[in-house]
Write an enzyme that holds these catalytic residues in place. Sequence first.
Site, PDB file in Angstrom:
ATOM      1  N   CYS A 118       0.841  -1.219   0.000  1.00 55.08           N
ATOM      2  CA  CYS A 118       0.000   0.000   0.000  1.00 55.08           C
ATOM      3  C   CYS A 118       0.864   1.252   0.000  1.00 55.08           C
ATOM      4  O   CYS A 118       0.521   2.244  -0.665  1.00 55.08           O
ATOM      5  CB  CYS A 118      -0.935  -0.002   1.204  1.00 55.08           C
ATOM      6  SG  CYS A 118      -2.045  -1.418   1.258  1.00 55.08           S
TER       7      CYS A 118
HETATM    8  C1  BEZ Z   1       0.519  -4.614   1.815  1.00 56.76           C
HETATM    9  O1  BEZ Z   1       0.094  -3.513   1.518  1.00 56.76           O
HETATM   10  O2  BEZ Z   1       1.717  -4.881   1.802  1.00 56.76           O
HETATM   11  C2  BEZ Z   1      -0.442  -5.710   2.207  1.00 56.76           C
HETATM   12  C3  BEZ Z   1      -1.582  -5.396   2.924  1.00 56.76           C
HETATM   13  C4  BEZ Z   1      -2.442  -6.424   3.278  1.00 56.76           C
HETATM   14  C5  BEZ Z   1      -2.183  -7.732   2.900  1.00 56.76           C
HETATM   15  C6  BEZ Z   1      -1.038  -8.014   2.136  1.00 56.76           C
HETATM   16  C7  BEZ Z   1      -0.163  -6.992   1.787  1.00 56.76           C
END
Ligand code: BEZ
Length: 208
Positions: free
Chosen positions: A45
Amino acid sequence: MSLHLGDTAPDFTATTTDGDISFHDWKAGSWAVFFSHPADFTPVCTTELGRTAALGGEFQRRNTKPIALSVDPIEDHRGWAPDIGEVSGTELNFPIIADPDRSVAELYDMIHLGEGDTSTVRSVFIVDPDDKIRLTLTYPKSVGRNFDEILRVIDALQATDANPIATPADWTPGERVIVSPALSTDDAKQKLSNVEEVKPYLRFADAP
Ligand code: BEZ
């Protein structure tokens, strides 16, 4: 709620990092890229929101406003925002919606229980100036989106709205386009340049 292309994007009010907004009023007259991410302070994210910030000028050139959402509270968005600036080299330049009661996420069907928990998956809605949904994408939590593709689709939508054309596979701006099936080849030759008939149903022309 199941949202389809051509539907009016549901309006909502929300608290964001840029203050309280009403979605339709906030985007008035612009295109919008409304996208959800699973959680603040997570790696994928952070790269996605950083990339969106870095592409701010590209969105502006296309009369398009990005807006993100997660079910995290506004305090978390505010705490995370400096990391986004640090990672991308561009300060956060678009709002992030705080949706802790999940009301907007549920309105847009952004929570997919098969993806593990009640955080949002990576949904994208491209909404046009008339508030119509023009594209939807849904990515799993583990896969970051390609924001160049989102810009490419906006370019294609704007080109096909303005001209009697469609765009072929892997098209990028400036490349040859497909003549709309609704147009005869004779009419196409009046309206477009360099029309070539490969098949009666497949005619190419220069980008208008
Ligand atoms: C991420 O943004 O890295 C992430 C968030 C939730 C689940 C898997 C990855």
